[in-house]
Design an enzyme around this catalytic site. Structure first.
Site, PDB file in Angstrom:
ATOM      1  N   ASP A  25     -26.366 -45.793  12.304  1.00 42.49           N
ATOM      2  CA  ASP A  25     -25.555 -45.793  11.202  1.00 42.49           C
ATOM      3  C   ASP A  25     -24.714 -44.321  11.229  1.00 42.49           C
ATOM      4  O   ASP A  25     -24.411 -43.874  10.050  1.00 42.49           O
ATOM      5  CB  ASP A  25     -26.454 -45.922  10.020  1.00 42.49           C
ATOM      6  CG  ASP A  25     -27.574 -44.928   9.967  1.00 42.49           C
ATOM      7  OD1 ASP A  25     -27.594 -43.909  10.597  1.00 42.49           O
ATOM      8  OD2 ASP A  25     -28.346 -45.095   9.219  1.00 42.49           O
ATOM      9  N   ASP A  29     -32.541 -40.291  12.671  1.00 39.17           N
ATOM     10  CA  ASP A  29     -33.605 -41.022  12.054  1.00 39.17           C
ATOM     11  C   ASP A  29     -35.004 -40.583  12.858  1.00 39.17           C
ATOM     12  O   ASP A  29     -34.960 -40.086  14.066  1.00 39.17           O
ATOM     13  CB  ASP A  29     -33.150 -42.316  11.978  1.00 39.17           C
ATOM     14  CG  ASP A  29     -32.688 -43.045  13.412  1.00 39.17           C
ATOM     15  OD1 ASP A  29     -33.217 -42.696  14.305  1.00 39.17           O
ATOM     16  OD2 ASP A  29     -31.602 -43.815  13.068  1.00 39.17           O
ATOM     17  N   ASP A 190     -40.821 -25.285   1.582  1.00 40.14           N
ATOM     18  CA  ASP A 190     -39.669 -25.075   1.195  1.00 40.14           C
ATOM     19  C   ASP A 190     -39.570 -24.103  -0.064  1.00 40.14           C
ATOM     20  O   ASP A 190     -40.361 -24.326  -1.158  1.00 40.14           O
ATOM     21  CB  ASP A 190     -38.643 -26.214   0.881  1.00 40.14           C
ATOM     22  CG  ASP A 190     -37.293 -26.151   0.575  1.00 40.14           C
ATOM     23  OD1 ASP A 190     -36.518 -25.919   1.414  1.00 40.14           O
ATOM     24  OD2 ASP A 190     -36.883 -26.482  -0.701  1.00 40.14           O
ATOM     25  N   GLU A 244     -41.150 -20.985   3.651  1.00 38.89           N
ATOM     26  CA  GLU A 244     -40.097 -20.374   3.818  1.00 38.89           C
ATOM     27  C   GLU A 244     -39.937 -19.265   2.568  1.00 38.89           C
ATOM     28  O   GLU A 244     -39.702 -19.811   1.305  1.00 38.89           O
ATOM     29  CB  GLU A 244     -39.103 -21.497   3.319  1.00 38.89           C
ATOM     30  CG  GLU A 244     -37.574 -20.998   3.841  1.00 38.89           C
ATOM     31  CD  GLU A 244     -36.533 -21.519   2.756  1.00 38.89           C
ATOM     32  OE1 GLU A 244     -35.419 -21.312   2.854  1.00 38.89           O
ATOM     33  OE2 GLU A 244     -36.758 -22.407   1.571  1.00 38.89           O
TER      34      GLU A 244
HETATM   35  C1  NOJ Z   1     -34.012 -24.270   1.757  1.00 36.52           C
HETATM   36  C2  NOJ Z   1     -33.800 -25.266   2.439  1.00 36.52           C
HETATM   37  O1  NOJ Z   1     -34.052 -24.941   4.094  1.00 36.52           O
HETATM   38  C3  NOJ Z   1     -32.312 -25.661   2.389  1.00 36.52           C
HETATM   39  O2  NOJ Z   1     -31.801 -26.396   3.381  1.00 36.52           O
HETATM   40  C4  NOJ Z   1     -32.414 -26.084   0.932  1.00 36.52           C
HETATM   41  O3  NOJ Z   1     -30.946 -26.395   0.697  1.00 36.52           O
HETATM   42  C5  NOJ Z   1     -33.110 -25.310  -0.128  1.00 36.52           C
HETATM   43  N1  NOJ Z   1     -34.348 -24.697   0.295  1.00 36.52           N
HETATM   44  C6  NOJ Z   1     -33.263 -25.952  -1.208  1.00 36.52           C
HETATM   45  O4  NOJ Z   1     -34.290 -26.741  -1.080  1.00 36.52           O
END
Ligand code: NOJ
Length: 514
Positions: A25, A29, A190, A244
């Site tokens: 697609d 994946d 995240d 992160e």
């Molecule tokens: C960090 C992620 O790596 C990024 O890609 C995303 O847009 C933002 N956090 C929001 O979730």
């Protein structure tokens, strides 16, 4: 102490949408990832991190999660995921998944209920917005039908949870348990410095500071990571979490990796450093002085690929520097996070036409900011066809690849000793051999201006950030170079690994000239 697997691991980030498309697609994946696991084993990495594959309207490439326990049909099924984990483990690769706790998708059942007026306290609704701006441009508030406003630090399709609500906290512990029970080795968290916002949501004068901000890094967040750490530690097999965490300083970063909190945090100071031995030396010193288990990262799916960042006007320089930076990174104590495609020397694709760009950053800034699509262009596996082997024949990838990807494909580079791919393979194999022999501690050999020279036990690494050739430090053997040496000298934009002469014993000092 037993050294945990993640301390020295090389982790490879798979941006699933752009890695390999098996279903045809045009979007990558889980089945595509499965097919390519042997490639990653042969590349020589220890673990993979999968970006979100959960059910999502894809307003932010999957970082808008509608069901934290599901697999989006776009990416496959739970069976695909289970088979991926089993096969990865069979190949000796660990698997990390992405957890997105700061916000959900606006399609998440909880937010849909909130819009109907039920359970609004799981999100941040107010009668009036404050002056906060979204990280993706524009206001961080959107008004709903009854006149109230909800907070979204990213896109409007990503409402922020209210982490002061115990239900949110309990839900995420349960989500972590769900994936741990499925056998994942850990999590990438995240926006880990988000989650809590200061009580009263005060206006800000200048949103660019993160240290003293009502938006980021609230002290309450650390209790959450203490709970998560206890949960991870209650599972067998050294499960881990990497945050992160964007901060203004490494001191702030260190708060997240205290012994009872996250195992690791990405060290973005390394990718933010300009091409300068002084800047690199400072980040290295600050890192080893503040963080117990260092990580190093040059690229990911949110930043301009480092080949292009270092490239200035000349792409040849960019590639030489990218390879030299990699060799330096792999010699540092701690673990390294690689981003898919950097092993091919892929550049940022800077000329994507506006109509194909999908990043909300581009859309929300009215095209003022290019956004992050340029580092997310699908991987070229072969030199041919509509997608250079990313998708089955005849299928166009979700973002167009530039013609130069043909010559940078895996097929074009594999087996060619002068290619970037074979350089990465050699460097990772050499590192794997060296790791058991080198101490964690780093020792500066010479505070030599534009040339960075450090040792870890028998390994010496030198990086020339200057404009002229530099003499090679004393050595017994040359183990690896990022580019050709110039007689006995190290050319500019080149790094080398050397075996230290036996007559020059390691001092094992930590840190060094600042
Ligand atoms: C960090 C992620 O790596 C990024 O890609 C995303 O847009 C933002 N956090 C929001 O979730």
């Amino acid at each position: 102490m037993d050294i945990p697997w993640w301390r020295d691991a090389v982790v490879y980030e798979i941006y699933v949408r752009s890695f390999a498309d098996a279903s045809g697609d045009g979007v990558g994946d889980l089945a595509g990832v499965r097919e390519r696991l042997p490639y990653l084993r042969d590349l020589g990495v220890d673990a993979v991190w999968l970006t979100p594959f959960y059910p999502s309207p894809m307003a932010d490439g999957g970082y808008d999660v509608a069901d934290y326990r599901g697999v989006d049909p776009l990416f496959g099924t739970h069976d695909d995921f289970d088979a991926l984990v089993a096969e990865a483990h069979g190949l000796g690769l660990r698997v990390l998944v992405d957890i997105v706790p700061n916000h959900s998708s606006s399609e998440h059942p909880w937010f849909q209920a909130a819009l109907r007026g039920e359970g609004r306290d799981r999100y941040i609704f107010r009668d009036r917005p404050n002056n906060w701006q979204s990280t993706f441009s524009g206001p961080a508030w959107t008004q709903v039908d009854d006149g109230s406003w909800y907070l979204h630090l990213f896109a409007p399709e990503q409402p922020d949870f209210d982490w002061r609500n115990p239900e949110v906290r309990a839900e995420f512990l349960d989500i972590l348990r769900f994936w741990l029970d499925k056998g994942v080795d850990g999590f990438r968290i995240d926006v880990a410095m988000g989650l809590f916002k200061a009580e009263g949501l005060p206006d800000v004068d200048d949103q660019s500071f993160m240290s003293v901000s009502p938006i980021w890094g609230q002290p309450e967040v650390h209790d959450v990571y203490r709970d998560w750490r206890a949960l991870l530690d209650s599972y067998p097999g050294q499960r881990m979490a990497v945050g992160e965490v964007w901060t203004d300083s490494l001191d702030d970063l260190a708060l997240y990796v205290r012994p009872d909190e996250l195992h690791q945090s990405f060290n973005f100071a390394w990718l933010e450093a300009p091409w300068s031995a002084t800047a690199f030396r400072k980040v290295i010193n600050d890192t080893v002085a503040t963080v117990p288990f260092a990580t190093w990262v040059l690229s990911n799916h949110d930043v301009v690929r480092h080949r292009t960042r270092y490239g200035t006007a000349d792409p040849g320089t960019g590639l030489a520097r990218a390879k030299a930076a990699l060799l330096t990174t792999l010699a540092l104590p701690g673990s390294t996070y690689l981003y898919q495609g950097e092993e091919l020397g892929l550049p940022e694709v800077e000329n994507l036409p506006p109509e194909v760009r999908q990043d909300p950053v581009f859309k929300r800034s009215g095209g003022r900011l290019p956004g992050r699509d340029g580092c997310r262009v699908p991987i070229p596996w072969s030199g041919k066809g509509d997608s250079y082997g990313f998708a089955p024949e005849g299928v166009k990838p979700w973002l167009p690849q530039p013609p130069e990807f043909a010559g940078l494909s895996v097929a074009a580079q594999a087996g060619d000793p002068s290619s970037t791919l074979e350089f990465y393979r050699r460097a990772l194999a050499c590192r794997r051999e060296l790791v058991p022999a080198v101490p964690y501690e780093l020792e500066w050999l010479e505070p030599a201006g534009d040339v960075l020279v450090f040792a870890r036990g028998p390994l010496v690494c030198a990086l020339n950030c200057g404009t002229g050739p530099a003499p090679l430090p004393p050595h017994e053997d040359v183990l690896l170079t990022s580019g050709p040496l110039d007689g006995g000298a190290l050319p500019p934009d080149t790094a080398v690994w050397l075996r230290r002469p036996v007559s020059q014993p390691a001092r094992g000092a930590r840190g060094g000239p600042g």
